[in-house]
Motif scaffolding. Structure first.
Motif, PDB file in Angstrom:
ATOM      1  N   LYS A 231       0.834  -1.191   0.000  1.00 27.28           N
ATOM      2  CA  LYS A 231       0.000   0.000   0.000  1.00 27.28           C
ATOM      3  C   LYS A 231       0.873   1.246   0.000  1.00 27.28           C
ATOM      4  O   LYS A 231       1.773   1.383   0.803  1.00 27.28           O
ATOM      5  CB  LYS A 231      -0.911   0.017   1.218  1.00 27.28           C
ATOM      6  CG  LYS A 231      -1.882   1.171   1.206  1.00 27.28           C
ATOM      7  CD  LYS A 231      -2.891   1.059   2.305  1.00 27.28           C
ATOM      8  CE  LYS A 231      -3.868   2.216   2.194  1.00 27.28           C
ATOM      9  NZ  LYS A 231      -4.910   2.141   3.186  1.00 27.28           N
TER      10      LYS A 231
ATOM     11  N   ARG B 143       0.731   5.166   0.431  1.00 27.55           N
ATOM     12  CA  ARG B 143      -0.100   6.257   0.923  1.00 27.55           C
ATOM     13  C   ARG B 143       0.252   7.531   0.169  1.00 27.55           C
ATOM     14  O   ARG B 143       1.384   7.749  -0.235  1.00 27.55           O
ATOM     15  CB  ARG B 143       0.125   6.461   2.412  1.00 27.55           C
ATOM     16  CG  ARG B 143      -0.289   5.253   3.219  1.00 27.55           C
ATOM     17  CD  ARG B 143      -0.034   5.474   4.706  1.00 27.55           C
ATOM     18  NE  ARG B 143      -0.323   4.278   5.443  1.00 27.55           N
ATOM     19  CZ  ARG B 143      -1.536   3.904   5.843  1.00 27.55           C
ATOM     20  NH1 ARG B 143      -2.560   4.655   5.558  1.00 27.55           N
ATOM     21  NH2 ARG B 143      -1.712   2.790   6.511  1.00 27.55           N
TER      22      ARG B 143
ATOM     23  N   GLU C  92       6.159   4.726   4.545  1.00 29.87           N
ATOM     24  CA  GLU C  92       5.695   3.980   5.712  1.00 29.87           C
ATOM     25  C   GLU C  92       5.403   4.909   6.889  1.00 29.87           C
ATOM     26  O   GLU C  92       4.518   4.648   7.692  1.00 29.87           O
ATOM     27  CB  GLU C  92       6.755   2.948   6.102  1.00 29.87           C
ATOM     28  CG  GLU C  92       6.368   2.073   7.262  1.00 29.87           C
ATOM     29  CD  GLU C  92       5.204   1.131   6.959  1.00 29.87           C
ATOM     30  OE1 GLU C  92       4.535   0.742   7.925  1.00 29.87           O
ATOM     31  OE2 GLU C  92       4.980   0.796   5.787  1.00 29.87           O
ATOM     32  N   SER C  93       6.127   6.019   6.975  1.00 30.31           N
ATOM     33  CA  SER C  93       5.941   6.941   8.101  1.00 30.31           C
ATOM     34  C   SER C  93       4.690   7.801   7.961  1.00 30.31           C
ATOM     35  O   SER C  93       4.390   8.592   8.839  1.00 30.31           O
ATOM     36  CB  SER C  93       7.163   7.831   8.267  1.00 30.31           C
ATOM     37  OG  SER C  93       7.269   8.711   7.175  1.00 30.31           O
TER      38      SER C  93
ATOM     39  N   ARG D  61       1.617   6.758   7.970  1.00 23.08           N
ATOM     40  CA  ARG D  61       0.467   6.235   8.702  1.00 23.08           C
ATOM     41  C   ARG D  61       0.080   7.264   9.765  1.00 23.08           C
ATOM     42  O   ARG D  61       0.951   7.811  10.447  1.00 23.08           O
ATOM     43  CB  ARG D  61       0.808   4.922   9.377  1.00 23.08           C
ATOM     44  CG  ARG D  61       0.982   3.791   8.438  1.00 23.08           C
ATOM     45  CD  ARG D  61       1.255   2.546   9.214  1.00 23.08           C
ATOM     46  NE  ARG D  61       1.335   1.412   8.330  1.00 23.08           N
ATOM     47  CZ  ARG D  61       1.579   0.190   8.721  1.00 23.08           C
ATOM     48  NH1 ARG D  61       1.798  -0.060  10.002  1.00 23.08           N
ATOM     49  NH2 ARG D  61       1.631  -0.793   7.860  1.00 23.08           N
TER      50      ARG D  61
ATOM     51  N   CYS E 183      -1.052   7.028  12.715  1.00 24.99           N
ATOM     52  CA  CYS E 183      -0.543   6.750  14.068  1.00 24.99           C
ATOM     53  C   CYS E 183       0.950   7.045  14.165  1.00 24.99           C
ATOM     54  O   CYS E 183       1.434   7.491  15.197  1.00 24.99           O
ATOM     55  CB  CYS E 183      -0.838   5.304  14.462  1.00 24.99           C
ATOM     56  SG  CYS E 183      -0.016   4.075  13.433  1.00 24.99           S
ATOM     57  N   LYS E 184       1.694   6.834  13.064  1.00 22.39           N
ATOM     58  CA  LYS E 184       3.128   7.116  13.095  1.00 22.39           C
ATOM     59  C   LYS E 184       3.387   8.614  13.011  1.00 22.39           C
ATOM     60  O   LYS E 184       4.354   9.111  13.588  1.00 22.39           O
ATOM     61  CB  LYS E 184       3.836   6.377  11.971  1.00 22.39           C
ATOM     62  CG  LYS E 184       3.931   4.894  12.234  1.00 22.39           C
ATOM     63  CD  LYS E 184       4.904   4.238  11.306  1.00 22.39           C
ATOM     64  CE  LYS E 184       5.041   2.776  11.697  1.00 22.39           C
ATOM     65  NZ  LYS E 184       6.054   2.103  10.927  1.00 22.39           N
TER      66      LYS E 184
END
Length: 119
Positions: free
Chosen positions: A8, A10, A43-44, A46, A48-49
C-alpha cells in the motif's frame, strides 16, 4: 497459486501539515520537513506514526510548539521559491536568451576565472 499482495502506497495529505510536514517536490506522495528539507518514508505516513513522529521534537526543538499557521507559511514560502525543476520547465530559448554570450562578456569571464585560478 496466491498472487503477491501489492504494498500500500499512501498519498500525502494536507493533514500532515499539522505534524509539520509538507508535500515533497521530488515525490508528491512523500512528506518532507520544510525546515531541514528531509523526506520521510511512505511507511511513516500512517496517521498513528505521524502522531508519534519525533522529528520535530528531536531535530527542531525550538519549533515543536509552533501553530499550524507557522507551517502553512513555511509551505507557501517553500512553494514560492524558484527551483531547478521550475527552471527546467521553461523553454530552452527563454533560459539561454537571458545569458549574455557576447564576445566581450565571455572574454571577461575567462579572464576572471584565470585570475581566480592564478591567485
Amino acid at each position: 497459486m496466491v498472487s503477491a499482495s501489492k504494498k500500500k502506497s499512501r498519498q500525502y495529505s494536507v493533514e500532515c501539515l499539522a505534524y509539520g510536514f509538507i508535500e515533497s517536490p521530488q515525490n508528491s506522495a512523500m512528506p518532507m520537513c520544510p525546515i531541514c528539507k528531509g523526506s520521510m518514508s511512505n511507511e511513516s505516513m500512517r496517521p498513528c506514526k505521524l502522531k508519534r513522529q519525533q522529528h520535530r521534537e528531536t531535530a527542531h526543538k525550538d519549533k515543536k510548539d509552533k501553530p499550524l499557521e507557522f507551517f502553512k507559511n513555511l509551505r507557501d514560502e517553500f512553494q514560492g521559491r524558484m527551483t531547478k525543476s521550475t527552471v527546467m520547465k521553461q523553454s530552452p530559448q527563454e533560459v539561454t536568451n537571458v545569458i549574455a554570450l557576447s564576445n566581450s562578456s565571455v572574454s571577461r569571464r575567462i579572464d576572471e576565472m584565470a585570475a581566480d585560478i592564478e591567485s
